[in-house]
Design an enzyme around this catalytic site. Structure first.
Site, short mmCIF file in Angstrom:
data_model
loop_
_atom_site.label_atom_id
_atom_site.label_comp_id
_atom_site.label_asym_id
_atom_site.label_seq_id
_atom_site.Cartn_x
_atom_site.Cartn_y
_atom_site.Cartn_z
CG ASP A 124 -1.98 -1.09 1.16
OD1 ASP A 124 -2.17 -1.67 0.06
OD2 ASP A 124 -2.60 -1.39 2.19
N GLY A 125 2.04 1.18 0.57
CA GLY A 125 2.92 2.35 0.64
C GLY A 125 3.33 2.86 -0.72
CG ASN A 220 -3.98 6.02 3.78
OD1 ASN A 220 -4.93 5.74 3.05
ND2 ASN A 220 -3.11 5.11 4.20
CG ASP A 250 -1.90 9.24 23.31
OD1 ASP A 250 -1.59 9.94 24.28
OD2 ASP A 250 -1.76 8.00 23.29
#
Length: 379
Positions: A124-125, A220, A250
């Site tokens: 996917d990268g 994304n 966070d």
């Protein structure tokens, strides 16, 4: 020269329907599977993207490039750093093919008007990386599953010749994956300097009033987190100019429907089909039991800033890249981009998506309940 392409997109139509008593309205939504890619003229150039430093991809890369140049007579673009791999430079048989390549370097060369379509080899990268190379219009992307997860890479390399040939001939299913247009505005923190009577340079603590602006296209997600600090992040979230909440936790994930199956789903968000026009807002470990992920319309403008009483700075990244610090006075503005990523489907947008949910994320995988006979039902 970039070959013109045409997308047959699904549209929303409002159709008046009259009867004897009154007038009603019917909403007609075309099937997402009706989206097709057709070429006005045959494509002539292709960009091949290969995952760097992955020895298992060398042979598929060589086979594909030889097929494209020798059989299909296409102009092949390859990133310069890919060809610097010793395993490629030492292959004398492949050297004649390399001489036919057009090479480029990221952030130095603009190939946006040179490439007709893109082929990705990896996970996917590689698709995320392909998106980052094009800050405006993106050529159609064909992604082969040669990585670890492969949620966004529906094609298997075993039959690459017939599949690539079908893409070149056109009339294939396609899904337009929306991107986020992100505008980062940062206050300049260069201190003013003065020279005293002894020639010593002194600073008075004042900052210049200039601001730096940066823009990104994100496929994304945009992630704002607390970075190395042990304190909670404390950022204000605005929607169309109105403060809607302060995020204490966070961090925060702002994602596209494509990104909903990435970091966002790990943080508890729902999974959204890429055809749905939306932006997802997902807190990361919020210090509140009631802070749930939400979905907002694709057309809104979001703005993220450090709260005035924040104890520490925040950090932001875009599809996992370009990570940078966000300080007081800085702002991150996010809206849906006008330039989606046309992702070529193996079958169609719906079937490909559910296939990825099942194969990659094992969605709703459960041992089936045993059948209950009529005799057992009496007990």
């Amino acid at each position: 020269m970039h070959t013109a392409m045409k997308f047959n997109q699904c549209v929303l139509q409002v159709l008046p329907a009259s009867n004897s008593d009154n007038t009603t309205w019917q909403w007609h939504i075309q099937d997402p599977a009706s989206q097709r890619l057709t070429w006005n003229k045959p494509p002539k150039s292709v960009l091949v993207i290969k995952k760097i430093q992955d020895a298992s991809l060398l042979q598929p890369f060589k086979e594909l490039c030889m097929f494209l140049t020798e059989v299909k007579n296409m102009i092949v673009y390859v990133e310069r750093k890919v060809l610097e791999d010793p395993a490629i430079t030492s292959d004398d048989n492949f050297g004649a093919i390399i001489k036919k390549f057009c090479t480029f370097s990221e952030d130095l060369d603009d190939i946006s008007n040179c490439v007709d379509f893109i082929i990705c080899l990896g996970g996917d990268g590689t698709l995320l990386y392909a998106s980052s190379l094009f800050q405006e219009s993106v050529p159609p992307v064909m992604a082969f599953h040669l990585g670890s997860l492969g949620f966004l890479t529906p094609f298997n390399f075993d039959t690459y010749q017939s599949q690539v040939t079908q893409i070149i001939e056109g009339n294939t299913a396609i899904v337009l994956r929306s991107r986020l247009r992100v505008h980062v505005l940062k206050e300049s923190r260069e201190k003013k300097a003065r020279v005293d009577e002894k020639g010593v340079i002194m600073t008075n603590g004042d900052s210049e009033g200039t601001r730096r602006a940066m823009q990104y296209q994100v496929l994304n997600e945009v992630v704002v987190d607390r970075g190395p600090s042990s304190y909670l992040s404390n950022v204000d979230l605005f929607l169309d100019g109105h403060l809607i909440t302060t995020v204490q936790g966070d961090g925060l994930i702002v994602s596209t429907p494509t990104g909903s199956t990435a970091y966002a789903v790990a943080a508890g968000a729902s999974m959204i089909h890429p055809n749905v026009p939306a932006i997802m807002i997902t807190p990361i470990c919020p210090h509140s039991l009631s802070f749930r992920p939400i979905v907002v319309p694709a057309g809104v403008e979001l703005k993220i800033m450090l709260s005035r009483d924040a104890r520490n700075t925040a950090w932001v990244s875009f599809d996992g890249r370009k990570r940078q610090e966000i300080c007081h006075g800085d702002s991150i503005t996010i809206t849906t981009s006008c330039f989606p990523v046309p992702s070529i489907c193996f079958r169609d947008p719906v079937n490909d998506w559910f296939e990825s949910l099942a194969q990659c994320l094992h969605w709703n995988v459960r041992k089936k309940q045993n059948y209950l006979s009529s005799e057992e039902d009496e007990f």
